[in-house]
Structure formats: structure tokens, C-alpha cells
Write a protein that holds these residues in place. Structure first.
Motif, PDB file in Angstrom:
ATOM      1  N   ALA A   1      38.519  51.502  36.157  1.00  0.00           N
ATOM      2  CA  ALA A   1      38.451  52.948  37.018  1.00  0.00           C
ATOM      3  C   ALA A   1      38.710  54.234  36.024  1.00  0.00           C
ATOM      4  CB  ALA A   1      39.343  52.975  38.120  1.00  0.00           C
ATOM      5  N   ARG A   2      39.546  54.006  35.126  1.00  0.00           N
ATOM      6  CA  ARG A   2      39.920  55.307  34.094  1.00  0.00           C
ATOM      7  C   ARG A   2      38.928  55.229  33.066  1.00  0.00           C
ATOM      8  NH1 ARG A   2      44.879  52.322  34.468  1.00  0.00           N
ATOM      9  NH2 ARG A   2      44.720  52.008  32.416  1.00  0.00           N
TER      10      ARG A   2
ATOM     11  N   GLU B   1      43.929  43.041  39.629  1.00  0.00           N
ATOM     12  CA  GLU B   1      44.216  44.356  40.024  1.00  0.00           C
ATOM     13  C   GLU B   1      44.512  45.360  38.688  1.00  0.00           C
ATOM     14  OE1 GLU B   1      47.990  43.678  41.609  1.00  0.00           O
ATOM     15  OE2 GLU B   1      47.080  42.820  43.593  1.00  0.00           O
ATOM     16  N   PHE B   2      45.080  44.937  37.611  1.00  0.00           N
ATOM     17  CA  PHE B   2      45.199  45.556  36.208  1.00  0.00           C
ATOM     18  C   PHE B   2      43.893  45.881  35.750  1.00  0.00           C
ATOM     19  CE2 PHE B   2      44.728  45.122  31.601  1.00  0.00           C
ATOM     20  CZ  PHE B   2      45.351  46.374  31.316  1.00  0.00           C
TER      21      PHE B   2
ATOM     22  N   THR C   1      41.011  46.071  37.264  1.00  0.00           N
ATOM     23  CA  THR C   1      40.386  47.098  38.396  1.00  0.00           C
ATOM     24  C   THR C   1      40.879  48.465  38.244  1.00  0.00           C
ATOM     25  OG1 THR C   1      40.105  45.114  40.013  1.00  0.00           O
ATOM     26  CG2 THR C   1      40.090  47.769  40.784  1.00  0.00           C
ATOM     27  N   ARG C   2      42.251  48.489  37.760  1.00  0.00           N
ATOM     28  CA  ARG C   2      42.736  50.068  37.540  1.00  0.00           C
ATOM     29  C   ARG C   2      42.393  50.465  36.296  1.00  0.00           C
ATOM     30  NH1 ARG C   2      47.581  47.619  39.153  1.00  0.00           N
ATOM     31  NH2 ARG C   2      48.255  47.454  37.081  1.00  0.00           N
ATOM     32  N   LYS C   3      42.407  49.573  35.197  1.00  0.00           N
ATOM     33  CA  LYS C   3      41.976  50.045  33.867  1.00  0.00           C
ATOM     34  C   LYS C   3      40.385  50.469  33.736  1.00  0.00           C
ATOM     35  CE  LYS C   3      40.864  47.966  29.249  1.00  0.00           C
ATOM     36  NZ  LYS C   3      40.995  46.756  28.495  1.00  0.00           N
TER      37      LYS C   3
ATOM     38  N   ASN D   1      37.925  59.439  29.486  1.00  0.00           N
ATOM     39  CA  ASN D   1      38.826  59.339  30.656  1.00  0.00           C
ATOM     40  C   ASN D   1      38.389  60.451  31.697  1.00  0.00           C
ATOM     41  OD1 ASN D   1      39.839  61.873  29.645  1.00  0.00           O
ATOM     42  ND2 ASN D   1      41.491  60.796  29.049  1.00  0.00           N
TER      43      ASN D   1
END
Length: 112
Positions: free
Chosen positions: A31-32, A24-25, A27-29, A60
Motif C-alpha cells: 500500500a506504501r 498483513e505485513f 498488504t501494508r508494504k 511513496n
């Protein structure tokens, strides 16, 4: 196929435990981090250890470009999962005009 991650991951002050939390971490990372361009240089490898140098550029969602450098040492368990990662990294904003990694594909050209 579900990715497998080691049980712990530390990112600066945060520590994630469990494969699902790590996935999850990450995936979020990712995406940015947009238009990521990365080069790597293998310094050494032996048995279950790898040492290398990395450099990357990305922007970003606000359009700010960054360049980051890293020296990393990785050690893997017998099942292939990383059991230790020691990294020294820095990251700083750059002007778009100062970018050095300008190839079209996310994969760097072989001769770069």
C-alpha cells in the motif's frame, strides 16, 4: 482463494510468524509502494532453487522516488511454499528525472 505463505518472514529487523501476519505485513508494504516498476533476470534454477537479479523503481505517498536492486536465492518446499530466501538488497532515493523504468503498465516491456 487465500494466499499461502511460509511460516516465517524477516524484513530487516522484524520477523513475522504465521501466514496471516505475513499477509498483513505485505498488504501494508504494498500500500506504501506506488507506481511500482520491476524488471527481473533469472540467473539459474535447479530442482527447488531459483537465483535471480531484480531492479525496481517506485514512489511513496510523499512523492519521493526510489530505485532498488536485489540479488536473491530462493528455495522451495515440496508443497510450493518458500522455505528459504537469501537476499542482498539496496534501495536509494532518486530524482523523478533520473527514473529509468517509464513504461505505462506495471509489467515491463518484453524487450527492456
Amino acid at each position: 482463494m487465500k494466499r499461502r505463505y511460509a511460516r516465517h518472514r524477516r524484513n530487516r529487523a522484524a520477523i513475522f510468524q504465521g501466514s496471516d501476519r505475513i499477509a498483513e505485513f505485505l498488504t501494508r508494504k504494498w500500500a506504501r509502494i506506488l507506481d511500482y516498476r520491476w524488471i527481473k533476470e533469472l540467473w539459474a534454477f535447479h530442482d527447488n532453487r531459483i537465483a535471480g537479479r531484480f531492479a525496481c523503481e517506485y514512489h511513496n505517498d510523499s512523492g519521493t522516488w526510489f530505485r532498488a536492486y536485489s540479488n536473491e536465492n530462493w528455495e522451495f518446499r515440496s508443497d510450493g511454499l518458500m522455505q528459504r530466501r537469501i537476499a542482498s538488497m539496496n534501495e536509494h532515493p532518486i530524482c523523478e528525472g533520473d527514473r529509468a523504468f517509464r513504461w505505462a503498465s506495471p509489467v515491463h516491456p518484453y524487450d527492456h
